[in-house]
Design an enzyme around this catalytic site. Structure first.
Site, mmCIF file in Angstrom:
data_model
loop_
_atom_site.group_PDB
_atom_site.id
_atom_site.type_symbol
_atom_site.label_atom_id
_atom_site.label_comp_id
_atom_site.label_asym_id
_atom_site.label_seq_id
_atom_site.Cartn_x
_atom_site.Cartn_y
_atom_site.Cartn_z
ATOM 1 N N ARG A 276 -4.827 -0.569 7.188
ATOM 2 C CA ARG A 276 -5.251 0.155 8.132
ATOM 3 C C ARG A 276 -5.794 1.384 7.477
ATOM 4 O O ARG A 276 -6.311 2.263 8.385
ATOM 5 C CB ARG A 276 -4.271 0.417 9.246
ATOM 6 C CG ARG A 276 -4.044 -0.627 10.030
ATOM 7 C CD ARG A 276 -2.633 -0.366 11.017
ATOM 8 N NE ARG A 276 -2.333 -1.300 11.694
ATOM 9 C CZ ARG A 276 -3.152 -1.658 13.071
ATOM 10 N NH1 ARG A 276 -4.105 -0.952 13.488
ATOM 11 N NH2 ARG A 276 -2.430 -2.718 13.765
ATOM 12 N N ASP B 7 -21.144 -31.469 27.389
ATOM 13 C CA ASP B 7 -22.285 -31.684 26.593
ATOM 14 C C ASP B 7 -23.216 -30.613 26.483
ATOM 15 O O ASP B 7 -24.067 -30.328 25.303
ATOM 16 C CB ASP B 7 -23.296 -32.846 27.072
ATOM 17 C CG ASP B 7 -22.806 -34.279 27.302
ATOM 18 O OD1 ASP B 7 -21.447 -34.515 26.736
ATOM 19 O OD2 ASP B 7 -22.966 -34.668 28.160
ATOM 20 N N ARG C 244 -9.318 5.371 21.061
ATOM 21 C CA ARG C 244 -9.764 4.320 20.216
ATOM 22 C C ARG C 244 -10.389 3.066 21.089
ATOM 23 O O ARG C 244 -10.145 1.956 20.975
ATOM 24 C CB ARG C 244 -8.661 3.688 19.133
ATOM 25 C CG ARG C 244 -8.100 4.753 18.455
ATOM 26 C CD ARG C 244 -6.757 4.162 17.910
ATOM 27 N NE ARG C 244 -6.671 2.907 17.313
ATOM 28 C CZ ARG C 244 -7.048 2.472 15.908
ATOM 29 N NH1 ARG C 244 -7.246 3.546 15.343
ATOM 30 N NH2 ARG C 244 -6.723 1.320 15.535
ATOM 31 N N CYS D 168 -21.988 -41.856 42.524
ATOM 32 C CA CYS D 168 -22.268 -42.323 43.961
ATOM 33 C C CYS D 168 -23.920 -42.970 44.107
ATOM 34 O O CYS D 168 -24.776 -42.216 44.125
ATOM 35 C CB CYS D 168 -22.326 -41.564 45.051
ATOM 36 S SG CYS D 168 -22.655 -41.853 46.527
ATOM 37 N N ARG E 206 -13.199 -38.254 -1.360
ATOM 38 C CA ARG E 206 -13.110 -38.790 0.126
ATOM 39 C C ARG E 206 -13.806 -37.982 1.359
ATOM 40 O O ARG E 206 -14.000 -36.670 1.099
ATOM 41 C CB ARG E 206 -11.437 -38.488 0.610
ATOM 42 C CG ARG E 206 -11.135 -38.881 2.098
ATOM 43 C CD ARG E 206 -9.673 -38.908 2.029
ATOM 44 N NE ARG E 206 -9.095 -40.195 1.726
ATOM 45 C CZ ARG E 206 -7.751 -40.590 1.902
ATOM 46 N NH1 ARG E 206 -6.934 -39.966 2.565
ATOM 47 N NH2 ARG E 206 -7.622 -41.966 1.257
ATOM 48 N N SER F 260 -26.575 -34.514 38.857
ATOM 49 C CA SER F 260 -25.821 -34.303 40.369
ATOM 50 C C SER F 260 -26.670 -33.071 40.811
ATOM 51 O O SER F 260 -26.867 -33.040 42.069
ATOM 52 C CB SER F 260 -24.504 -33.922 39.869
ATOM 53 O OG SER F 260 -23.590 -34.493 39.296
ATOM 54 N N HIS G 255 3.276 -9.942 18.043
ATOM 55 C CA HIS G 255 2.369 -10.166 17.053
ATOM 56 C C HIS G 255 1.833 -11.573 16.985
ATOM 57 O O HIS G 255 0.868 -11.945 16.382
ATOM 58 C CB HIS G 255 2.810 -9.644 15.607
ATOM 59 C CG HIS G 255 2.575 -8.217 15.287
ATOM 60 N ND1 HIS G 255 3.240 -7.436 16.065
ATOM 61 C CD2 HIS G 255 1.681 -7.572 14.597
ATOM 62 C CE1 HIS G 255 2.764 -6.122 15.451
ATOM 63 N NE2 HIS G 255 2.042 -6.328 14.610
#
Length: 775
Positions: A469, A165, A733, A88, A207, A120, A659
């Site tokens: 585990r 950004d 836990r 603007c 490449r 802004s 899972h």
């Protein structure tokens, strides 16, 4: 911290707030708009949309509309900005700002929330500075009365930075950055597959892929992408290109030839070096087949990530509180993110530091530019420097470091392993892979890792080392024998709660087994985010995005139907992190977790809440339940209850995600977090080994020689495992104290529950200079 005794539901009574989005759009802006509207309404304020940014403010009329609770429904998952954004020129003139002021005064709006970039926000500050004079001119011109001017004598401004950004100083992340990284990484992964295919077909076919990303004068997107995908080169405005070292892959060994085409991703942001110039250079000097991809506006598009939705929501809440707590003496502020905390910073201080970065780059003061970008940027750059353009030294340290994964697999584990291995090799250490966790350590499933063994691991989900585990307690004899046999001098243990408990068991066994008197570091990696000593675990962000994407699809499936409620069960063990954060990111009506007890009356209240919701224009409901939230109120029970009580009003569907939450490719956050954690852990071990070595013998038996590396609020800390025992609920836990529980009231308020919001913890204004420390 600022103490506020006023009832938060009365703070906004008689006041009006306007919210606008300005400049380039960014994913997550809608979450910020939604939170601003809903929290504003919660406080009793009137809230207005300003459509088309500052242009709408100048034009007035239908561009400034009263917002309702329902008008921000179904916004969370949408990219861009629903209320529109425009550049603007009119607002840059005094005449334009005068028109805008007149439009606000007529509606009694004296609080303005601006979501946009530095331009802004600078414009917003100018508007506030001119406000008194603009009102005088409006009265003189007969556009407003003296009474109207006196009622609107002061304008409060709060900003939120919406920009992919991440170029605004003072905040770790701006709204939209994480989503843009998601888009970039999707492309990188796609390019990786085609690179691997050409590699297989033509083994010695060199490449190179050059990927150009957005970012204007800030290299954040390019830098974090480089870290997240293991790029060989990154070109960013903050770094002097001529200081770059020679190319790491000009060796003639088979390994080097393999790597040069397999791993070579060169990233570029900004001028004066162009992608075409790079392509020409690589083609002419190295003779490589080179491809260039310019991503462009695809980075701004798509659905916002879970992080951006939560960030926008938290910032929106803080912005409303900052507006309503402001006095005429309070400077215009911007709501920022520091670690996992929302903070308020003086707007113009941030703008000034942002300008200082540009000046530093223009004057060739690149080190200053990096420091001015902030600690987050500086840490990313330092980690990238450690991992790129370095070949393992010929001189060995005679140190053997073992790396293992423990517990359930999660996305990002492999990033941590890769960076740990490569940093270790750069230090001259021999890096040993322990396959299948403590089982593998006990059974001698151990082998050396080379630099190329971990190539391409950052983008791979699960655990390439294999994981179990099993805890070490019953295998201590075998483990100690293998530590001696393989001459293991230090250990990196990457995993969830079992990694923490397993590490503790090894420490406690040091009295009996001298072989365990070596430095150890535990890196938390689990979707459950339940490891004490760290606010975040590797893998939780990927799982969270999987849940949120699934919730989006499930909600969308009801687009053609009326009045439907979905009940979704998430993972997490007894930890409610995933259910809570996914609930906030997907706009859930409730999230049941173990940490917040609930009973049948609460369930009835939630059902009644949904019955009332179905009478509005919003015909969908979403309920999340953590898998272990209650032994008796199971997902089936809740589904049956809602189905029965909702008869004739809504019908129900249920989903148990299972899972799938542990799978998938890691998000940019988990790749980056894992990379930094892996690197930092091995550097710490290297230093610890120096202090633990006497006469050529390593002996580490102090509590601070076995630590957990975790993020606490704003920084990474090494904390002795033994000290963390006091912070742990071992039966369930989970840590005894969990920071994210303070976010739950926000989720409930955004779902229209009339609960009390604790305003005592809202941040005081901080100062950028003090916060950045090194300026």
């Amino acid at each position: 911290m600022q103490q506020c005794t006023m009832d938060p539901t009365k703070m906004g009574v008689g006041r009006s707030i306007a919210v606008l989005t300005s400049g380039g759009d960014a994913q997550g802006m809608n979450a910020a708009v939604r939170a601003t509207v809903r929290v504003g309404l919660y406080t009793g304020a009137s809230v207005y949309f300003v459509h088309e940014g500052y242009q709408g403010l100048v034009d007035g009329g239908d561009n400034i509309k009263l917002a309702t609770w329902e008008s921000v429904s179904m916004m969370l998952q949408l990219g861009g900005t629903v209320i529109g954004s425009a550049r603007c020129k009119d607002f840059q003139t005094r005449e334009g700002r005068m028109k805008a002021a007149g439009n606000l005064v007529k509606l009694g709006i004296t609080n303005l929330c601006v979501i946009g970039g530095d331009g802004s926000l600078t414009g917003a500050n100018q508007f506030r500075t001119d406000w008194s004079e603009l009102l005088v001119d409006l009265v003189k011109a007969g556009k407003i009365s003296k009474d109207e001017a006196s009622k609107s004598s002061h304008l409060n401004i709060v900003g939120m930075v919406g920009s992919i950004d991440n170029d605004f100083c003072g905040t770790d992340m701006t709204i939209g950055t994480d989503s843009a990284l998601h888009r970039i990484i999707e492309v990188v992964d796609a390019i990786t597959t085609t690179a691997q295919r050409s590699e297989t077909l033509v083994p010695y076919h060199q490449r190179t892929f050059i990927l150009e990303v957005m970012g204007r004068h800030c290299g954040y997107l390019a830098l974090v992408t480089a870290l997240s995908c293991g790029a060989d080169w990154v070109f960013i405005p903050e770094i002097r290109t001529s200081s770059m070292h020679s190319h790491p892959h000009t060796h003639t060994s088979p390994d080097a030839v393999w790597r040069s085409s397999f791993d070579c991703f060169d990233l570029l942001a900004g001028k004066p070096i162009t992608s075409d110039q790079l392509k020409q250079l690589v083609t002419d000097r190295l003779g490589f087949d080179t491809r260039t991809t310019v991503l462009g506006h695809v980075q701004r598009g798509g659905t916002p990530s879970a992080f951006d939705r939560i960030l926008g929501s938290r910032m929106g809440v803080e912005a409303v509180m900052a507006l309503l707590e402001a006095t005429p003496e309070t400077p215009a502020c911007v709501v920022s993110l520091s670690g996992n905390q929302a903070v308020r910073l003086p707007l113009m201080e941030c703008v000034q530091v942002t300008k200082d970065v540009t000046a530093a780059m223009a004057e060739g003061r690149f080190e200053d530019a990096i420091k001015l970008r902030g600690k987050s940027f500086e840490n990313n750059w330092n980690t990238y420097k450690l991992l790129a353009h370095i070949n393992p030294p010929d001189v060995k340290s005679n140190i053997n470091v073992a790396v293992m994964n423990i517990g359930a697999p999660c996305a990002g584990m492999n990033s941590a392993v890769r960076s740990a291995v490569r940093i270790g090799m750069i230090q001259g250490h021999t890096m040993l892979a322990v396959h299948d966790g403590f089982d593998g350590l006990a059974h001698g499933n151990i082998e050396p890792l080379s630099w190329t063994n971990v190539s391409g691991w950052t983008g791979k989900g699960g655990s390439m080392l294999g994981t179990k585990r099993t805890l070490p307690g019953k295998m201590l004899e075998e483990i100690s024998l293998n530590i001696n046999k393989f001459n293991i001098n230090a250990m990196v243990i990457i995993g969830g709660f079992e990694a923490f408990v397993g590490g503790l068991e090894l420490v406690q066994a040091r009295e009996k087994y001298e072989e365990l008197c070596i430095p150890m570091v535990v890196i938390p990696a689990t979707v459950s985010n339940n490891v004490p000593g760290s606010d975040f675990s590797i893998g939780a962000d990927t799982a969270l995005n999987t849940i949120v994407a699934t919730c989006d699809r499930i909600k969308q499936s009801a687009a053609g139907t009326k009045r439907r409620v979905f009940i979704i069960e998430t993972m997490g063990g007894y930890c409610g992190y995933l259910a809570t954060m996914a609930g906030m990111a997907s706009g859930a009506d409730a999230a049941y977790i173990y940490e917040e007890k609930f009973n049948i009356k609460d369930l009835e209240l939630n059902v009644e809440h949904l019955v009332q919701k179905m009478k509005t224009t919003v015909k969908r409901g979403l309920i999340l339940r953590n898998e272990n939230s209650n032994a008796h109120y199971t997902t089936d029970f809740i589904f049956n209850l809602y189905s029965e009580e909702g008869k004739g009003v809504f019908d129900c569907r249920k989903n148990v995600l299972g899972h799938m939450q542990q799978g998938g490719t890691p998000t940019p956050f988990d790749r980056n977090f894992g990379t930094k954690m892996g690197a930092k852990s091995v550097l710490w071990l290297t230093e610890k080994l120096k202090t633990c070595t006497r006469h050529g013998r390593i002996y580490a038996n102090t509590p601070d020689s076995a630590c957990l590396l975790g993020m606490r609020k704003r920084a990474l800390y090494f904390q002795p495992l033994a000290e963390l025992k006091e912070e742990t609920d071992f039966e369930h836990r989970i840590p005894k104290t969990q920071w994210w529980l303070k976010i739950r009231p926000i989720m409930k308020i955004l779902a229209k529950y009339n609960i009390e919001l604790d305003t005592s913890e809202h941040a005081n204004m901080e100062h950028v200079i003090k916060k950045m420390g090194h300026l």
